[in-house]
Write a protein that holds these residues in place. Structure first.
Motif, PDB file in Angstrom:
ATOM      1  N   ALA A   9      75.049   5.963   8.669  1.00  0.00           N
ATOM      2  CA  ALA A   9      75.773   6.750   9.681  1.00  0.00           C
ATOM      3  C   ALA A   9      76.400   5.861  10.747  1.00  0.00           C
ATOM      4  CB  ALA A   9      74.827   7.769  10.311  1.00  0.00           C
ATOM      5  N   ASP A  10      75.553   5.222  11.564  1.00  0.00           N
ATOM      6  CA  ASP A  10      76.039   4.427  12.690  1.00  0.00           C
ATOM      7  C   ASP A  10      76.855   3.236  12.214  1.00  0.00           C
ATOM      8  OD1 ASP A  10      74.843   5.949  14.792  1.00  0.00           O
ATOM      9  OD2 ASP A  10      72.904   5.082  14.244  1.00  0.00           O
ATOM     10  N   ASN A  11      78.059   3.124  12.755  1.00  0.00           N
ATOM     11  CA  ASN A  11      78.990   2.027  12.469  1.00  0.00           C
ATOM     12  C   ASN A  11      79.459   2.007  11.021  1.00  0.00           C
ATOM     13  OD1 ASN A  11      78.920   0.973  15.171  1.00  0.00           O
ATOM     14  ND2 ASN A  11      76.864   0.224  14.699  1.00  0.00           N
ATOM     15  N   THR A  12      79.228   3.111  10.316  1.00  0.00           N
ATOM     16  CA  THR A  12      79.795   3.311   8.988  1.00  0.00           C
ATOM     17  C   THR A  12      80.667   4.556   8.985  1.00  0.00           C
ATOM     18  OG1 THR A  12      77.950   2.213   7.856  1.00  0.00           O
ATOM     19  CG2 THR A  12      79.285   3.736   6.553  1.00  0.00           C
ATOM     20  N   LEU A  13      80.112   5.685   9.436  1.00  0.00           N
ATOM     21  CA  LEU A  13      80.887   6.920   9.559  1.00  0.00           C
ATOM     22  C   LEU A  13      81.501   7.053  10.949  1.00  0.00           C
ATOM     23  CD1 LEU A  13      78.517   9.439   7.740  1.00  0.00           C
ATOM     24  CD2 LEU A  13      80.594   8.384   6.827  1.00  0.00           C
ATOM     25  N   TRP A  14      80.766   6.619  11.948  1.00  0.00           N
ATOM     26  CA  TRP A  14      81.277   6.718  13.321  1.00  0.00           C
ATOM     27  C   TRP A  14      80.963   5.439  14.089  1.00  0.00           C
ATOM     28  CZ3 TRP A  14      78.118  10.973  11.622  1.00  0.00           C
ATOM     29  CH2 TRP A  14      76.741  10.803  11.836  1.00  0.00           C
ATOM     30  N   ASP A  15      81.736   5.223  15.158  1.00  0.00           N
ATOM     31  CA  ASP A  15      81.729   3.951  15.888  1.00  0.00           C
ATOM     32  C   ASP A  15      80.659   3.952  16.980  1.00  0.00           C
ATOM     33  OD1 ASP A  15      82.313   1.494  16.937  1.00  0.00           O
ATOM     34  OD2 ASP A  15      84.268   2.065  17.771  1.00  0.00           O
ATOM     35  N   THR A  16      79.420   3.850  16.574  1.00  0.00           N
ATOM     36  CA  THR A  16      78.311   3.800  17.523  1.00  0.00           C
ATOM     37  C   THR A  16      78.398   2.565  18.409  1.00  0.00           C
ATOM     38  OG1 THR A  16      76.987   4.881  15.821  1.00  0.00           O
ATOM     39  CG2 THR A  16      75.801   3.978  17.702  1.00  0.00           C
ATOM     40  N   ASN A  17      78.917   1.487  17.872  1.00  0.00           N
ATOM     41  CA  ASN A  17      79.002   0.249  18.636  1.00  0.00           C
ATOM     42  C   ASN A  17      79.766   0.434  19.940  1.00  0.00           C
ATOM     43  OD1 ASN A  17      78.735  -2.765  18.852  1.00  0.00           O
ATOM     44  ND2 ASN A  17      80.964  -2.609  18.812  1.00  0.00           N
ATOM     45  N   SER A  18      80.825   1.241  19.916  1.00  0.00           N
ATOM     46  CA  SER A  18      81.617   1.438  21.132  1.00  0.00           C
ATOM     47  C   SER A  18      80.799   2.137  22.216  1.00  0.00           C
ATOM     48  CB  SER A  18      82.886   2.240  20.820  1.00  0.00           C
ATOM     49  OG  SER A  18      82.579   3.559  20.391  1.00  0.00           O
ATOM     50  N   VAL A  19      79.933   3.060  21.808  1.00  0.00           N
ATOM     51  CA  VAL A  19      79.082   3.755  22.776  1.00  0.00           C
ATOM     52  C   VAL A  19      78.039   2.801  23.348  1.00  0.00           C
ATOM     53  CG1 VAL A  19      77.407   5.627  23.065  1.00  0.00           C
ATOM     54  CG2 VAL A  19      79.460   5.996  21.691  1.00  0.00           C
ATOM     55  N   PHE A  20      77.410   2.009  22.487  1.00  0.00           N
ATOM     56  CA  PHE A  20      76.413   1.058  22.965  1.00  0.00           C
ATOM     57  C   PHE A  20      77.051  -0.001  23.863  1.00  0.00           C
ATOM     58  CE2 PHE A  20      73.474   2.974  20.101  1.00  0.00           C
ATOM     59  CZ  PHE A  20      72.220   2.608  20.558  1.00  0.00           C
ATOM     60  N   HIS A  21      78.277  -0.395  23.545  1.00  0.00           N
ATOM     61  CA  HIS A  21      78.977  -1.374  24.392  1.00  0.00           C
ATOM     62  C   HIS A  21      79.114  -0.846  25.811  1.00  0.00           C
ATOM     63  CE1 HIS A  21      82.422  -3.487  26.170  1.00  0.00           C
ATOM     64  NE2 HIS A  21      82.093  -4.504  25.388  1.00  0.00           N
ATOM     65  N   GLU A  22      79.568   0.391  25.944  1.00  0.00           N
ATOM     66  CA  GLU A  22      79.735   0.972  27.278  1.00  0.00           C
ATOM     67  C   GLU A  22      78.394   1.216  27.956  1.00  0.00           C
ATOM     68  OE1 GLU A  22      82.612   1.185  28.923  1.00  0.00           O
ATOM     69  OE2 GLU A  22      83.333   0.092  27.156  1.00  0.00           O
ATOM     70  N   ALA A  23      77.358   1.523  27.169  1.00  0.00           N
ATOM     71  CA  ALA A  23      76.021   1.684  27.752  1.00  0.00           C
ATOM     72  C   ALA A  23      75.505   0.353  28.295  1.00  0.00           C
ATOM     73  CB  ALA A  23      75.054   2.248  26.708  1.00  0.00           C
ATOM     74  N   HIS A  24      75.776  -0.728  27.571  1.00  0.00           N
ATOM     75  CA  HIS A  24      75.375  -2.051  28.057  1.00  0.00           C
ATOM     76  C   HIS A  24      76.126  -2.409  29.334  1.00  0.00           C
ATOM     77  CE1 HIS A  24      73.068  -2.333  24.534  1.00  0.00           C
ATOM     78  NE2 HIS A  24      73.836  -3.096  23.780  1.00  0.00           N
ATOM     79  N   VAL A  25      77.411  -2.070  29.396  1.00  0.00           N
ATOM     80  CA  VAL A  25      78.182  -2.324  30.611  1.00  0.00           C
ATOM     81  C   VAL A  25      77.586  -1.544  31.780  1.00  0.00           C
ATOM     82  CG1 VAL A  25      80.416  -1.995  31.750  1.00  0.00           C
ATOM     83  CG2 VAL A  25      80.326  -2.894  29.405  1.00  0.00           C
ATOM     84  N   ALA A  26      77.250  -0.281  31.547  1.00  0.00           N
ATOM     85  CA  ALA A  26      76.672   0.548  32.610  1.00  0.00           C
ATOM     86  C   ALA A  26      75.363  -0.050  33.112  1.00  0.00           C
ATOM     87  CB  ALA A  26      76.451   1.968  32.096  1.00  0.00           C
ATOM     88  N   MET A  27      74.542  -0.551  32.188  1.00  0.00           N
ATOM     89  CA  MET A  27      73.296  -1.207  32.579  1.00  0.00           C
ATOM     90  C   MET A  27      73.583  -2.443  33.427  1.00  0.00           C
ATOM     91  SD  MET A  27      70.512  -3.139  30.115  1.00  0.00           S
ATOM     92  CE  MET A  27      69.824  -1.652  29.411  1.00  0.00           C
ATOM     93  N   LEU A  28      74.526  -3.261  32.979  1.00  0.00           N
ATOM     94  CA  LEU A  28      74.855  -4.492  33.692  1.00  0.00           C
ATOM     95  C   LEU A  28      75.418  -4.210  35.076  1.00  0.00           C
ATOM     96  CD1 LEU A  28      76.379  -6.419  30.680  1.00  0.00           C
ATOM     97  CD2 LEU A  28      74.416  -7.201  32.029  1.00  0.00           C
ATOM     98  N   GLU A  29      76.154  -3.131  35.226  1.00  0.00           N
ATOM     99  CA  GLU A  29      76.713  -2.781  36.538  1.00  0.00           C
ATOM    100  C   GLU A  29      75.607  -2.468  37.535  1.00  0.00           C
ATOM    101  OE1 GLU A  29      81.135  -1.125  35.246  1.00  0.00           O
ATOM    102  OE2 GLU A  29      79.475   0.298  35.493  1.00  0.00           O
ATOM    103  N   VAL A  30      74.502  -1.894  37.061  1.00  0.00           N
ATOM    104  CA  VAL A  30      73.363  -1.661  37.947  1.00  0.00           C
ATOM    105  C   VAL A  30      72.804  -3.003  38.419  1.00  0.00           C
ATOM    106  CG1 VAL A  30      71.008  -0.764  38.101  1.00  0.00           C
ATOM    107  CG2 VAL A  30      72.782   0.565  36.934  1.00  0.00           C
ATOM    108  N   PHE A  31      72.676  -3.936  37.495  1.00  0.00           N
ATOM    109  CA  PHE A  31      72.150  -5.247  37.870  1.00  0.00           C
ATOM    110  C   PHE A  31      73.154  -6.035  38.718  1.00  0.00           C
ATOM    111  CE2 PHE A  31      69.457  -4.840  33.861  1.00  0.00           C
ATOM    112  CZ  PHE A  31      68.324  -4.466  34.578  1.00  0.00           C
TER     113      PHE A  31
END
Length: 270
Positions: A9-31
């Motif tokens: 499913a993930d990164n085969t049918l839909w682009d989960t990576n793009s969601v995780f990328h933005e989640a990582h950015v959101a985490m980093l913005e807190v730091f």
């Protein structure tokens, strides 16, 4: 000839990576707000390195992301190597951080978790392919389709619901569990039950996924035909062993029908 198609499913049918990328950015913005780092969006590769170290430790891609937030904070506070930061935090947990950093970790973790609720976009050609597969399957008793994923069940359920995948009946079965060669064998047995085939019937079971380790290698061990599609999270991988060598490699899922046709499965309108 009977066919069982099993899709990651993930990164085969839909682009989960793009969601995780933005989640990582959101985490980093807190730091970044906690003055641990600057230019959060340019630091995602560091988070990915720590994430991969944690994945290796836990043996799965979703392992409780409080660990990730803690390791990222430790990495920036102590200028630790990403793998060392992951290992140290796994040994000591939040005790590795002072009280202000624990507060930032909690906020970063919650921000990251909220960002992961976004629905990932389908890759181009997926909706069209699923429609053709369903049309063929509805008229032909010789095809069964399944999703096999080890992603977080609640996160997957949101995506499956958002695209009406169950309501439209795109798949006979959706299996969510840790991927092992034995689990792939069980998925194949589920597909055979959907087809109601006898022991001597000729069945081709095909796995389509983006990971040579979690999809290709394990499916090869179970005797599947394997199709590898490089994904944006793992990047283009190179087989490290014979078992990681896929039977077919394609650039995008829209190319899958030609592979299926070469194996004897000709979809309508393709």
């Amino acid at each position: 000839m009977h066919f069982i198609l099993v899709f990651d499913a993930d990164n085969t049918l839909w682009d989960t990576n793009s969601v995780f990328h933005e989640a990582h950015v959101a985490m980093l913005e807190v730091f970044e707000a906690a003055q641990l780092l600057s230019d959060a969006r340019r630091q995602v590769d560091r988070v990915r390195d720590i994430d991969r170290a944690l994945i290796r430790h836990f043996g799965r891609f979703e392992y409780g992301f409080k660990n990730l937030a803690t390791a990222v904070a430790y990495h920036y506070r102590h200028q630790a190597d990403p793998s060392d930061a992951a290992a140290y935090v796994l040994e000591r947990g939040e005790q590795a951080l002072d009280t202000p950093m624990r507060t930032a970790v909690e906020q970063a973790y919650r921000t990251h978790t909220h960002a992961l609720t976004q629905i990932p976009p389908l890759f181009p050609g997926v909706a069209d392919l699923l429609g053709h597969l369903r049309t063929y399957r509805d008229a032909n008793p010789h095809l069964a389709t399944a999703i096999f994923s080890e992603g977080h069940p609640e996160r997957l359920a949101r995506t499956i619901d958002a695209y009406n995948i169950e309501r439209h009946g795109y798949f006979n079965e959706i299996v969510i569990e840790l991927k092992t060669a034995q689990a792939f064998e069980r998925v194949r047995d589920i597909g055979r039950q959907c087809l109601d085939v006898a022991d001597g019937d000729d069945v081709v079971t095909i796995m389509i996924g983006d990971s040579m380790q979690r999809d290709v290698r394990l499916a090869n061990e179970a005797g599947f035909t394997t199709v590898y599609i490089p994904g944006s999270f793992e990047g283009r991988q190179v087989p490290q062993t014979e078992l990681e060598q896929p039977d077919f490699e394609i650039e995008r899922i829209a190319e899958l029908p030609s592979i299926l046709a070469s194996l004897g499965l000709h979809l309508p309108g393709r």
